[in-house]
Design a protein around this motif. Structure first.
Motif, PDB file in Angstrom:
ATOM      1  N   ASP A  46      38.851  36.750  17.490  1.00 24.58           N
ATOM      2  CA  ASP A  46      37.781  37.423  18.225  1.00 24.58           C
ATOM      3  C   ASP A  46      38.020  37.435  19.729  1.00 24.58           C
ATOM      4  O   ASP A  46      37.198  37.957  20.492  1.00 24.58           O
ATOM      5  CB  ASP A  46      36.439  36.740  17.925  1.00 24.58           C
ATOM      6  CG  ASP A  46      36.410  35.281  18.370  1.00 24.58           C
ATOM      7  OD1 ASP A  46      37.508  34.687  18.535  1.00 24.58           O
ATOM      8  OD2 ASP A  46      35.313  34.730  18.564  1.00 24.58           O
ATOM      9  N   ARG A  63      39.000  38.554  23.254  1.00 25.12           N
ATOM     10  CA  ARG A  63      39.234  39.808  23.949  1.00 25.12           C
ATOM     11  C   ARG A  63      39.160  39.561  25.455  1.00 25.12           C
ATOM     12  O   ARG A  63      38.428  38.683  25.921  1.00 25.12           O
ATOM     13  CB  ARG A  63      38.174  40.864  23.582  1.00 25.12           C
ATOM     14  CG  ARG A  63      38.126  41.247  22.122  1.00 25.12           C
ATOM     15  CD  ARG A  63      39.334  42.099  21.715  1.00 25.12           C
ATOM     16  NE  ARG A  63      39.199  42.558  20.335  1.00 25.12           N
ATOM     17  CZ  ARG A  63      39.542  41.857  19.274  1.00 25.12           C
ATOM     18  NH1 ARG A  63      40.023  40.626  19.432  1.00 25.12           N
ATOM     19  NH2 ARG A  63      39.405  42.352  18.055  1.00 25.12           N
ATOM     20  N   THR A 106      37.586  40.532  28.470  1.00 22.94           N
ATOM     21  CA  THR A 106      36.386  41.249  28.890  1.00 22.94           C
ATOM     22  C   THR A 106      36.183  41.040  30.381  1.00 22.94           C
ATOM     23  O   THR A 106      36.925  40.298  31.039  1.00 22.94           O
ATOM     24  CB  THR A 106      35.166  40.727  28.127  1.00 22.94           C
ATOM     25  OG1 THR A 106      34.958  39.347  28.496  1.00 22.94           O
ATOM     26  CG2 THR A 106      35.390  40.816  26.612  1.00 22.94           C
ATOM     27  N   GLU A 107      35.164  41.687  30.895  1.00 20.49           N
ATOM     28  CA  GLU A 107      34.847  41.503  32.318  1.00 20.49           C
ATOM     29  C   GLU A 107      34.561  40.043  32.620  1.00 20.49           C
ATOM     30  O   GLU A 107      34.921  39.530  33.689  1.00 20.49           O
ATOM     31  CB  GLU A 107      33.636  42.377  32.675  1.00 20.49           C
ATOM     32  CG  GLU A 107      33.251  42.307  34.151  1.00 20.49           C
ATOM     33  CD  GLU A 107      32.075  43.213  34.482  1.00 20.49           C
ATOM     34  OE1 GLU A 107      31.542  43.071  35.589  1.00 20.49           O
ATOM     35  OE2 GLU A 107      31.704  44.052  33.632  1.00 20.49           O
ATOM     36  N   HIS A 108      34.002  39.339  31.660  1.00 16.98           N
ATOM     37  CA  HIS A 108      33.672  37.931  31.866  1.00 16.98           C
ATOM     38  C   HIS A 108      34.891  37.023  31.710  1.00 16.98           C
ATOM     39  O   HIS A 108      35.069  36.069  32.473  1.00 16.98           O
ATOM     40  CB  HIS A 108      32.585  37.518  30.870  1.00 16.98           C
ATOM     41  CG  HIS A 108      32.288  36.044  30.897  1.00 16.98           C
ATOM     42  ND1 HIS A 108      31.619  35.433  31.945  1.00 16.98           N
ATOM     43  CD2 HIS A 108      32.604  35.054  30.009  1.00 16.98           C
ATOM     44  CE1 HIS A 108      31.516  34.132  31.701  1.00 16.98           C
ATOM     45  NE2 HIS A 108      32.108  33.879  30.541  1.00 16.98           N
ATOM     46  N   SER A 109      35.751  37.319  30.731  1.00 11.54           N
ATOM     47  CA  SER A 109      36.862  36.401  30.435  1.00 11.54           C
ATOM     48  C   SER A 109      38.129  36.693  31.235  1.00 11.54           C
ATOM     49  O   SER A 109      39.007  35.842  31.340  1.00 11.54           O
ATOM     50  CB  SER A 109      37.202  36.453  28.942  1.00 11.54           C
ATOM     51  OG  SER A 109      37.701  37.743  28.588  1.00 11.54           O
ATOM     52  N   ARG A 110      38.247  37.899  31.799  1.00  5.17           N
ATOM     53  CA  ARG A 110      39.492  38.265  32.478  1.00  5.17           C
ATOM     54  C   ARG A 110      39.765  37.371  33.680  1.00  5.17           C
ATOM     55  O   ARG A 110      40.898  36.915  33.891  1.00  5.17           O
ATOM     56  CB  ARG A 110      39.432  39.725  32.917  1.00  5.17           C
ATOM     57  CG  ARG A 110      40.701  40.193  33.635  1.00  5.17           C
ATOM     58  CD  ARG A 110      40.608  41.664  33.985  1.00  5.17           C
ATOM     59  NE  ARG A 110      40.580  42.495  32.793  1.00  5.17           N
ATOM     60  CZ  ARG A 110      41.667  42.942  32.186  1.00  5.17           C
ATOM     61  NH1 ARG A 110      42.867  42.648  32.659  1.00  5.17           N
ATOM     62  NH2 ARG A 110      41.568  43.684  31.101  1.00  5.17           N
TER      63      ARG A 110
END
Length: 746
Positions: free
Chosen positions: A203, A205, A207-211
């Motif tokens: 799961d 990815r 994302t804007e939060h995880s990048r």
């Protein structure tokens, strides 16, 4: 002159080590492993290496451990596969510690079997001299001087050879192009981390939060691929932010808060050390103890060698599974079953911790003892239906067996254990196509002064045996005479029997047939008194049948070999069976039954080739050629003869081209020349000389049906056959019909 190269294929993901050839019908020669996961990024680096290989015959990729040298080199080689008519071959040298084994490792990777007593380097040079191939040398830095000398000699004598090396320092040879491999760009590092993270957590990815945290993590790890993969493995239990926080704390602790003080090597060590700290204590302990292995290892060995009061054997699997989950240990499937290994950098880290505990010597002795036991078991199990399994097992354990001999030779008090191991592995040296390496070890261990106990005497007769097969009668008689004299003085009836047997074998191949018959009769009588029955004893019977048949008593020769065949069938024996079938075919052909002789020879050839037995292969091919011309196909017979001529130099036994073993060839030549004339005969010989062992055996096993199909198709190509194994690569020893094992070469 270098052969024209094909156009460079595009560097895309469709090119892989297992890719098909231009027509998609036949695999390319070579031994590059299939990629276990997707190769990420490095497009510019791949293009640079390809361009440098256009301009230089030696390119060396250098860089810190863990930066991805091996992966880049093998990926680049896979993309360039189609440019090399004779293949791309990977030589992994990290597990080779003895410089004397360097040439053996290269020859083994190339699938080169040479039974001659000439130096292995000479055989390599001859093999590469007229070939167009790429050699990929990986992990050579601990052997850099010896490796440089070998590469220099090969490049000088083999104009079609190019070398792509990967290590921590250059070879420093004239004409070498050095490519320092930098760490990954920020973009590539992020792609790699994201892909490996998704492999751990489907799961995952960006994302804007995880990048943002992922980018910070990649920068903290300096874009070092191994460090990134270790960090991605942590996402099973932690979020990216948690991984970053713990790693950030670790960096500050080690560098006093100065991020700029971290060089790349320290960054990698920090990442590995951080993974080490996050391991549970049993995992750290197992990590350290696993460092005593060389190359691959299996669970049974780990449970014995690494267990103890602080790590019970029944807990080892769970602890090992934890290291697998964290990418500290890697799992691989092989012909010998499920195996494990550690990357060199990870192994080195574990070795440092093991040394810090003061437990290295004890673990190395424990490792040695396990592999002494393994060799003993394999020797016993060789005389069974599990010959192919045994061959696969000892092949996969060869780096560990070498390390066990090295360990024993470090102490004069334990040198006899090295002699025991070198002698016990006779079936590996003789039965699995490793005569040259066997000679290396046997000579080496017998240099040590030890009492004439059973271990030394066994090493002596095995040395004599190997020397016979290498066409070295002086070395053979010296070792066998010493063995027999000392065995009789010591009252060792077993060693004396083997010395007499192998002396009879020497007499057989030197055409002293009456003496051979007498010695082999004597040896078999001694074996009966001892109650000895194994593969060696069966070969003594086959050799007696040969000497008897060559002396004119074909009836007795056939009776002896029928008895051998019955025993082989009872015990599942294969390699002795292949030679018994050869003798039976010889006798059957003399009686005017070529069709039955062909049936026997096809089975003999199938076994010999599957076990990489060059002597059995070439003898069967020559007799098959005579059968073929007798059946009326002179052109095919000459082709088989030409292919056999190509194999003979690697067998290294000019003694086998004698008045007796040479009869089938001489008779075939006479009949084929009469039918074809000199020009067509010479042309067919040349065509056969262009075929490698895999191709010619596949063709020969088609038999008369293949000849009819070729005639209908109007071509000399074998019809209806499976494509041959790539470029002489060693086949997995899954069964006598499909894998490596080894009928002993008489």
């Amino acid at each position: 002159m270098r052969r024209p190269q094909r156009p460079l294929p595009p560097a895309d993901d469709s090119a892989s080590p297992a890719a098909a050839g231009d027509d998609g019908a036949h695999p390319l020669p070579g031994n590059l492993p299939a990629e276990l996961n997707h190769f990420v990024g490095r497009e510019n680096e791949l293009a640079d290496v390809a361009r440098m290989l256009e301009e230089s015959r030696l390119v060396t990729v250098i860089g810190v451990g863990g930066v991805g040298k091996t992966r880049l080199a093998t990926r680049a080689a896979a993309l360039l596969e189609k440019r090399y008519c004779d293949g791309v071959w990977l030589v992994e040298l990290s597990a080779v510690h003895d410089a004397g084994l360097l040439e053996h490792a290269v020859a083994d990777a190339l699938g080169l079997t040479d039974h001659t007593p000439r130096p292995p380097r000479a055989a390599l040079i001859e093999h590469c001299a007229d070939r167009d191939l790429l050699l990929v040398l990986d992990g050579f830095e601990h052997l850099v001087d010896d490796c440089a000398a070998l590469v220099r000699d090969l490049l000088r004598r083999a104009p079609g050879l190019r070398v792509l090396a990967a290590g921590r320092l250059p070879l420093e040879l004239a004409g070498e192009a050095v490519y320092p491999l930098a760490t990954m760009t920020d973009e590539d590092a992020l792609r790699l981390f994201a892909e490996r993270a998704a492999g751990v957590r489907p799961d995952f990815r960006l994302t804007e939060h995880s990048r943002g945290p992922a980018q910070d993590l990649c920068r903290r790890l300096d874009g070092i691929p191994l460090a990134l993969e270790l960090a991605a493995g942590r996402l099973r239990a932690l979020s990216t932010e948690q991984v970053l926080q713990r790693l950030d704390d670790r960096f500050r602790l080690l560098t006093g808060g100065s991020r700029s003080a971290l060089d790349r090597h320290q960054t990698l060590r920090t990442a590995i050390g951080w993974s080490h700290e996050l391991c549970a204590p049993p995992q750290r302990l197992l990590w350290a103890r696993l460092s005593v292995f060389a190359g691959q290892f299996d669970l049974e060995a780990v449970e014995y060698i690494c267990s103890g009061p602080d790590l019970p054997a029944d807990s080892v699997l769970d602890v090992l599974s934890g290291l697998l989950a964290q990418s500290v240990v890697l799992r691989e499937d092989s012909p010998a079953g499920t195996r494990y290994r550690m990357l060199d950098t990870v192994r080195e880290y574990g070795a440092e911790w093991l040394a810090a505990t003061g437990d290295t010597d004890r673990l190395r002795r424990r490792h040695r003892d396990w592999f002494l036991g393994l060799a003993t078991w394999c020797e016993l199990d060789w005389f069974s239906p599990r010959q192919a399994e045994v061959a696969a097992r000892v092949e996969s354990e060869l780096p560990n067996l070498r390390r066990a001999m090295e360990c024993s030779l470090e102490s004069p008090q334990e040198a006899h254990l090295a002699q025991y191991l070198a002698g016990t592995l006779w079936f590996l040296w003789v039965g699995c196509g490793r005569l040259s390496e066997g000679r290396h070890w046997l000579d080496h261990v017998l240099e040590e002064e030890t009492p004439y106990d059973a271990s030394r005497l066994k090493a002596l007769w095995v040395l004599g045996y190997v020397a016979v097969l290498q066409g070295d009668p002086v070395g053979a008689i010296s070792a066998l005479t010493e063995c027999r004299e000392e065995a009789e003085e010591a009252g060792d009836a077993t060693a004396a029997a083997y010395a007499v047997h192998r002396t009879g074998c020497l007499a057989l191949v030197t055409d002293d047939l009456e003496r051979a018959r007498d010695l082999l009769d004597d040896a078999l009588g001694r074996y009966r008194e001892l109650g000895e029955l194994n593969s060696n004893v069966l070969m003594a019977q086959v050799e007696l049948a040969m000497s008897t048949g060559f002396l004119g008593d074909l009836e007795r020769a056939a009776v002896i070999c029928e008895e051998v065949r019955d025993i082989c069938e009872d015990h599942g024996e294969q390699w002795a069976l292949s030679y018994a079938l050869y003798v039976l075919a010889y006798a059957t052909l003399q009686r005017g039954r070529p069709e039955r002789a062909r049936e026997l020879l096809e089975k003999s050839l199938s076994i010999s080739h599957a076990f990489n037995d060059l002597l059995g292969t070439v003898l069967s091919l020559e007799l098959l050629a005579l059968v073929t011309v007798t059946e009326g196909d002179a052109a095919e017979a000459a082709l088989l003869q030409g292919a056999a001529d190509r194999i003979w130099p690697s067998v290294g036994l000019p003694l086998f081209g004698s008045a007796h073993y040479g009869v089938p060839r001489a008779r075939c030549e006479e009949l084929a020349l009469r039918e074809l004339g000199g020009g067509r005969y010479a042309s067919a010989l040349r065509a056969g000389g262009e075929l490698g062992p895999d191709a010619v055996v596949g063709r020969a096993l088609l038999g008369r049906a293949g000849g009819r199909e070729r005639a209908r198709a109007g071509t000399d190509e074998p019809a209806g056959s499976a494509p041959p194994a790539p470029g002489g690569t060693r086949r997995p020893a899954a069964s006598p019909a499909s894998g490596r094992g080894g009928p002993e070469r008489r």
